[in-house]
Motif scaffolding. Sequence first.
Motif, mmCIF file in Angstrom:
data_model
loop_
_atom_site.group_PDB
_atom_site.id
_atom_site.type_symbol
_atom_site.label_atom_id
_atom_site.label_comp_id
_atom_site.label_asym_id
_atom_site.label_seq_id
_atom_site.Cartn_x
_atom_site.Cartn_y
_atom_site.Cartn_z
ATOM 1 N N PRO A 195 0.796 -1.209 0.000
ATOM 2 C CA PRO A 195 0.000 0.000 0.000
ATOM 3 C C PRO A 195 0.832 1.265 0.000
ATOM 4 O O PRO A 195 0.394 2.278 -0.486
ATOM 5 N N TYR A 242 -13.524 -5.161 3.014
ATOM 6 C CA TYR A 242 -12.111 -5.364 2.655
ATOM 7 C C TYR A 242 -11.787 -4.673 1.336
ATOM 8 O O TYR A 242 -10.738 -4.027 1.196
ATOM 9 N N ALA A 245 -11.527 -1.048 1.887
ATOM 10 C CA ALA A 245 -10.266 -0.728 2.550
ATOM 11 C C ALA A 245 -9.117 -0.697 1.548
ATOM 12 O O ALA A 245 -8.252 0.185 1.604
ATOM 13 N N GLN A 246 -9.105 -1.640 0.614
ATOM 14 C CA GLN A 246 -8.062 -1.647 -0.401
ATOM 15 C C GLN A 246 -8.140 -0.398 -1.287
ATOM 16 O O GLN A 246 -7.125 0.185 -1.656
ATOM 17 N N ALA A 248 -9.329 2.474 -0.342
ATOM 18 C CA ALA A 248 -8.865 3.588 0.490
ATOM 19 C C ALA A 248 -7.345 3.638 0.529
ATOM 20 O O ALA A 248 -6.737 4.721 0.463
ATOM 21 N N VAL A 249 -6.708 2.485 0.629
ATOM 22 C CA VAL A 249 -5.242 2.434 0.623
ATOM 23 C C VAL A 249 -4.708 2.975 -0.703
ATOM 24 O O VAL A 249 -3.774 3.772 -0.749
ATOM 25 N N ALA A 257 -9.059 3.308 5.664
ATOM 26 C CA ALA A 257 -8.741 1.885 5.551
ATOM 27 C C ALA A 257 -8.702 1.240 6.929
ATOM 28 O O ALA A 257 -9.243 0.143 7.131
ATOM 29 N N ASP A 277 -3.211 -6.763 7.316
ATOM 30 C CA ASP A 277 -3.229 -5.429 6.707
ATOM 31 C C ASP A 277 -3.252 -4.336 7.768
ATOM 32 O O ASP A 277 -2.602 -3.291 7.619
#
Length: 384
Positions: A195, A242, A245-246, A248-249, A257, A277
């Motif tokens: 990330p 999930y 969150a990815q 957002a990263v 995230a 993560d």
Amino acid sequence: MNSFVVPAASYEAQNAYRRLQLTMEKDDPRMAILEIRTFLKMYPDLALACNDLGVLYAQTGEKLLALACYEKANRLQPATPVIVKNLAEFYFVELGWTDDAILMLTELLKSHPDDTDLLALLGTISGKIGREQEARTFFRRVLELEPGNRDASVALRQLEGAIPAAEFSAQPVRPAAPPVPPPVQAAPVQPVAPPAATAAPAGSPLDDILARLRSTIATAEAVVRPASPAQPTAGMSAEQRYREAQTAVANGDADRAVTLLEQLVAETPVSPLAHNDLGILYTNAGRLDLAVNHHELAVRQAPDNPLFAKNLAALYYSLCGRTDEAIAIYTRLVKEYPTDVEVLTALAIISNNNNLKEQARVFISRVLDFEPWNADARQFLAEL
């Protein structure tokens, strides 16, 4: 231990070595280690003293130090049976380097065909890797040379048929060599781009490997998607959280995230990927207490995932000063995944940083066996 004395350069050295062996007969291995280390300051090139120090380190659980001593002893006095057997057994038992161990032992067998300890060790290794015919051959040869060898007789009968449970129960049997599990070969986990880049710690040119380990997310399912506006989290499934969150990263929004992943693990506690993560995100944010907690949960929930274990080991070593725990993880991993270049490199770095040059050379040379084009590894080896 052994009672074989190599002639030293002087009468004083011979006497000192005899006194050293007397010390090693005592029941306090740590005191014996101190005595041998003092001896080696005066006589650093006595190979069997290095070998015996390796035996003591192995007994006390100092595996990297044991390897360093065995390697030095083998370099100083190659083709010495007790030294080669100890090093080869360490390769097989602790590192899972089966081919190397067998190559060393079979080469030694050419010049020492009647060495029953060597034959028994080859028999044990052959049996553990499923080569039962070879194992029987080795143990039969032991019994030809020593008809009363109880260990070889028991091992051979185990290979040729089950031994009744009550048999030999009156006296425990010491195996010819320590029992060892077969090396585990597992399919490697394909990493996904991290990330965020993490600066490599100062030091050797390969220290950035440890930084990359800390920031690696391993999953074949996580897909980086185009940027999208923040969405409400209520009613999301674990998979949706999930993926969000990815995203957002990828957008550089680490706070969102973290929020999404914390919600995910609160609702679904057994989520090793999410814990991994979170460990990475908290590491990047400098929250080491939370990072350690989540990485440990990831490893606890998915103990067979090598990348989760590598991330935890890298965090332990690089940022937490928990060197012994990092080494324990890496040595377990190198046994299960003996061709994992990242693990071998990490062990080389740790060894070098602890002034253990011998095993640093072993590990980084192993990297070059698998990646001869690796320029960083070549530079590292040259600097050693």
